[in-house]
Design a protein around this motif. Structure first.
Motif, mmCIF file in Angstrom:
data_model
loop_
_atom_site.group_PDB
_atom_site.id
_atom_site.type_symbol
_atom_site.label_atom_id
_atom_site.label_comp_id
_atom_site.label_asym_id
_atom_site.label_seq_id
_atom_site.Cartn_x
_atom_site.Cartn_y
_atom_site.Cartn_z
ATOM 1 N N UNK A 10 14.549 64.307 26.079
ATOM 2 C CA UNK A 10 14.651 65.756 26.096
ATOM 3 C C UNK A 10 15.489 66.202 24.903
ATOM 4 N N UNK A 11 15.291 67.436 24.450
ATOM 5 C CA UNK A 11 16.052 67.924 23.296
ATOM 6 C C UNK A 11 17.548 67.721 23.474
ATOM 7 N N UNK A 63 8.072 60.133 24.774
ATOM 8 C CA UNK A 63 8.503 58.938 25.483
ATOM 9 C C UNK A 63 8.956 57.918 24.458
ATOM 10 N N UNK A 64 10.136 57.337 24.646
ATOM 11 C CA UNK A 64 10.705 56.482 23.599
ATOM 12 C C UNK A 64 10.599 54.995 23.938
ATOM 13 N N UNK A 100 17.854 65.549 33.204
ATOM 14 C CA UNK A 100 19.273 65.260 33.407
ATOM 15 C C UNK A 100 19.432 63.953 34.177
ATOM 16 N N UNK A 101 20.371 63.118 33.738
ATOM 17 C CA UNK A 101 20.561 61.805 34.354
ATOM 18 C C UNK A 101 20.914 61.931 35.833
ATOM 19 N N UNK A 102 21.988 62.666 36.136
ATOM 20 C CA UNK A 102 22.450 62.760 37.522
ATOM 21 C C UNK A 102 21.402 63.430 38.403
ATOM 22 N N UNK A 112 17.877 58.325 21.925
ATOM 23 C CA UNK A 112 16.919 57.364 22.458
ATOM 24 C C UNK A 112 17.574 56.492 23.521
ATOM 25 N N UNK A 113 18.796 56.067 23.272
ATOM 26 C CA UNK A 113 19.495 55.218 24.234
ATOM 27 C C UNK A 113 19.725 55.918 25.558
ATOM 28 N N UNK A 114 20.031 57.197 25.519
ATOM 29 C CA UNK A 114 20.231 57.944 26.759
ATOM 30 C C UNK A 114 18.946 58.032 27.563
#
Length: 373
Positions: free
Chosen positions: A12-13, A50-51, A353-355, A17-19
């Motif tokens: 997402x903007x 998609x990375x 968002x991760x969480x 890439x790692x995130x």
């Protein structure tokens, strides 16, 4: 019904890439804890949509981290990889994971990837059937040679052989707990699922056109249907699949077994209020679509059209499990009743968002699955 998480490793903007990749790995762990049946991994090249560039490689990592959940590719793109290379990877994952790996394959798009990896537009436009047939022979036979215009090579031994029965892994043995009481996991378990009759990893094929449906039916492969397809679209594709199947002289009993293995991709966003679930996706997904899909380049500079990101997000919210737990369950049950499809791969990272993604997967397993009966 089997409900899994569809993970695109979407960037997402504002994210690295790692995130994006870390969110995928953590989401797979969360999906296993939540009792989902599978995680499905996409692959893309050169775009932030998609990375993950190799879904089979990421599947290997996740199979090593997990103990119960199935892991599939949705999809591994055949026109940009050698079928024997992919077949060897699939056999390796099938045999070492106790049969938890599913190989999803597809034709991909007319993207610049084809120029980078050497297949060119011809691999996309005409070469897919030959590639698919070579892959399937590699997964089912003990010796394989190439006799086509794209792949011409002498017969060689298949090592490792995917068609050997997969080793059933004992969970306690994996964890070094021999002699300990049996461990229990939530519903949607995979460790008791039957292996395919022919041996080797299960194979599904992404189908987005009548030609793709015929290709899958002629080879007896279940379909993976895309997120853009509503129930009426699915019904039409299923009817076309049955027609093509019967035209090949295949039996009705085998058709019934295969139809239970079709997979429908979709979207899931769970919230206490339906409007809040929609708002989450309408706030995050259009920017991702514009940022990610807008980066695609065609292989030969042909004209391409892109969906309006806001309209497409609204369509996905209308078609899929976006709302309260009850609304999400009802949407899945309605699709199952109308189409007969019982397997779903649901995009769970639409918030970006991760969480929020971890919470969404937890609620999907804890509040939606119990309502599916």
């Amino acid at each position: 019904m089997e409900v899994g998480a569809f993970l695109l490793s979407a960037q997402f903007p504002g994210q690295t890439h790692g995130e994006a990749l870390d969110r995928t790995v953590q989401a797979a762990d969360a999906a296993e804890r939540a009792g989902l049946s599978d995680v499905w991994l996409a692959e893309h090249h050169f775009v932030p949509y998609g990375v993950c560039p190799n879904a089979a490689t990421l599947a290997a990592l996740l199979l090593g981290r997990t103990r119960r959940i199935g892991v599939g590719t949705a999809v591994s793109v055949l026109p940009t990889t050698h079928p024997v290379t992919l077949g060897e990877q699939a056999a390796l994952l099938h045999l070492t994971s106790g049969g938890r790996f599913t190989l999803g394959v597809g034709r991909g798009g007319p993207w610049i990837d084809l120029a980078v990896f050497g297949g060119g537009a011809a691999a996309y436009e005409e070469g897919f059937p030959e590639r698919l047939d070579l892959l399937l022979r590699w997964l089912r036979d003990s010796r394989v040679g190439g006799q086509g215009p794209q792949f011409d090579f002498p017969e060689v031994a298949v090592v490792p052989r995917a068609c050997e029965p997969a080793r059933r892994t004992d969970l306690a043995g994996w964890l070094g707990l021999d002699g300990e009481p049996a461990l229990r996991f939530p519903r949607q378990r995979r460790d008791e699922a039957p292996l395919p009759e022919r041996g080797g990893p299960p194979v599904v094929m992404a189908c987005t056109s009548p030609g793709g449906v015929r290709t899958a039916a002629e080879r007896g492969i279940p379909m993976l249907l895309g997120m853009h397809s509503g129930d009426e679209d699915k019904q039409q594709m299923l009817a076309a699949y049955r027609t093509a199947w019967r035209a090949c002289g295949r039996g009705e009993e085998q058709l019934a077994r295969t139809e239970r293995l079709h997979v429908a991709a979709g979207v899931a966003q769970v919230d206490d209020r339906g409007a809040a679930a929609r708002a989450t996706l309408l706030r995050s997904m259009p920017g991702w679509f514009e940022y990610g899909l807008g980066a695609h380049r065609t292989v030969d500079d042909r004209e391409r059209r892109m969906r309006d990101p806001h309209e497409y997000t609204r369509l996905l919210c209308d078609l899929h499990s976006v709302g309260t737990p009850r609304q999400c369950a009802d949407r899945l049950l309605a699709t199952a009743e109308r189409t007969g499809i019982r397997r779903f791969a649901l995009l769970a990272e639409g918030s970006g968002d991760h969480a929020a993604t971890m919470e969404n997967i937890s609620r999907l397993g804890g509040e939606v699955l119990p309502q599916l009966g």
